[in-house]
Design a protein around this motif. Sequence first.
Motif, PDB file in Angstrom:
ATOM      1  N   SER A  39      -1.787   9.952  22.495  1.00  0.00           N
ATOM      2  CA  SER A  39      -1.571   9.063  21.665  1.00  0.00           C
ATOM      3  C   SER A  39      -1.594   7.636  21.818  1.00  0.00           C
ATOM      4  N   ALA A  40      -1.127   7.314  22.815  1.00  0.00           N
ATOM      5  CA  ALA A  40      -0.767   5.898  23.150  1.00  0.00           C
ATOM      6  C   ALA A  40      -2.646   5.354  24.977  1.00  0.00           C
ATOM      7  N   LEU A  41      -2.534   6.887  24.522  1.00  0.00           N
ATOM      8  CA  LEU A  41      -4.149   6.310  26.142  1.00  0.00           C
ATOM      9  C   LEU A  41      -5.151   5.721  24.193  1.00  0.00           C
ATOM     10  N   LEU A  42      -5.289   6.689  23.025  1.00  0.00           N
ATOM     11  CA  LEU A  42      -5.858   6.336  22.358  1.00  0.00           C
ATOM     12  C   LEU A  42      -6.210   5.010  21.629  1.00  0.00           C
ATOM     13  N   VAL A  43      -5.094   4.958  21.432  1.00  0.00           N
ATOM     14  CA  VAL A  43      -4.350   3.163  21.127  1.00  0.00           C
ATOM     15  C   VAL A  43      -4.897   2.431  21.854  1.00  0.00           C
ATOM     16  N   ARG A  44      -4.858   2.194  22.850  1.00  0.00           N
ATOM     17  CA  ARG A  44      -5.036   1.523  24.571  1.00  0.00           C
ATOM     18  C   ARG A  44      -7.244   1.042  24.252  1.00  0.00           C
ATOM     19  N   SER A  45      -7.606   2.552  23.837  1.00  0.00           N
ATOM     20  CA  SER A  45      -8.753   2.428  23.871  1.00  0.00           C
ATOM     21  C   SER A  45      -9.101   1.397  23.288  1.00  0.00           C
ATOM     22  N   GLY A  48     -10.245   3.869  17.993  1.00  0.00           N
ATOM     23  CA  GLY A  48     -10.574   4.610  16.461  1.00  0.00           C
ATOM     24  C   GLY A  48      -8.915   5.658  17.624  1.00  0.00           C
ATOM     25  N   LEU A  49      -8.316   6.127  16.088  1.00  0.00           N
ATOM     26  CA  LEU A  49      -7.266   7.096  16.683  1.00  0.00           C
ATOM     27  C   LEU A  49      -7.105   8.211  15.826  1.00  0.00           C
ATOM     28  N   PHE A 179      -6.231   3.364   7.145  1.00  0.00           N
ATOM     29  CA  PHE A 179      -7.373   2.333   6.628  1.00  0.00           C
ATOM     30  C   PHE A 179      -6.941   0.595   6.592  1.00  0.00           C
ATOM     31  N   ALA A 180      -6.686   0.902   5.113  1.00  0.00           N
ATOM     32  CA  ALA A 180      -6.527  -0.208   4.083  1.00  0.00           C
ATOM     33  C   ALA A 180      -5.460  -0.911   4.377  1.00  0.00           C
ATOM     34  N   LEU A 181      -4.388  -0.201   6.005  1.00  0.00           N
ATOM     35  CA  LEU A 181      -3.336  -1.323   5.547  1.00  0.00           C
ATOM     36  C   LEU A 181      -3.516  -1.688   7.007  1.00  0.00           C
ATOM     37  N   VAL A 185     -10.015   2.630  12.765  1.00  0.00           N
ATOM     38  CA  VAL A 185     -10.327   3.854  12.485  1.00  0.00           C
ATOM     39  C   VAL A 185     -12.020   4.435  13.172  1.00  0.00           C
ATOM     40  N   GLY A 186     -12.105   4.957  14.186  1.00  0.00           N
ATOM     41  CA  GLY A 186     -13.794   4.633  14.853  1.00  0.00           C
ATOM     42  C   GLY A 186     -14.130   5.140  15.410  1.00  0.00           C
ATOM     43  N   VAL A 187     -14.930   5.301  16.264  1.00  0.00           N
ATOM     44  CA  VAL A 187     -15.468   7.207  16.839  1.00  0.00           C
ATOM     45  C   VAL A 187     -14.455   7.937  17.783  1.00  0.00           C
TER      46      VAL A 187
END
Length: 248
Positions: A39-45, A48-49, A179-181, A185-187
């Motif tokens: 999950s951390a890798l997705l954050v750093r990319s 999108g999560l 997303f509102a917060l 959100v992305g690919v």
Amino acid sequence: MSTTPGRAAGIPGDTAAARHLPRRLFQLYAGLALYGFSSALLVRSGLGLEPWNVLHQGLAERTGLSMGVVLTLLGALVLLLWIPLRQRPGLGTVSNVLVIGAAMDVSLRLVPDVHGLPAQTGLMAAGIVLNGIATGLYIAARFGPGPRDGLMTGLHRRTGRSIRLIRTVIEVSVVATGFALGGSVGVGTLLYALAIGPLAQSFLRFFDIPGAGAGTVVATGTPAAPEVDGGTGTSVDPARGAGAILRR
């Protein structure tokens, strides 16, 4: 399946399950730690999560808390919702709340931000694949579902609505709120949604422990609820083994 009233969730009820206990514990905690790392890798990319982490990131942005702390606190809050739903947590449920958030925070300190689309794409792909491996590890250990999955199955039992409908409503609400917060959100969010089901199914079969599911019961003495992957909408039928995936 032989069940004994009063036996705690996730405790092996026969010799075969007891023999596999060290492996099951290793899979549980290795899987949860790897889940936090992926999950951390997705954050750093930055691409999108996964759905729940969109909400965790959005809340972290608003509160100033780390994502791991938010994940842990929200997981504990969701666990409280199990009470009116009459869900019983297992070792895996409590460990899910405590381990994933801590592993994510440690990983976020160690993994730097990346720049440039090739590096971001590589990190995103690694995060999705490792998340699938992590899912296979900890669900195949058969110590009970995570708090968010138990919420889903509890609502399914109480309302009679389909797992698919409940899953969709929960995750759409989570993504929209996150997303509102300010959550990302992305690919990566889309690719995760498309890829995690097949990945989890493959790795559940790979990490299955024959015979380990026998005797895994909830405290009431009834068979354990289906263990549902945190991001796929697929579940494991305990009576059929970790390799049996049910599309809901």
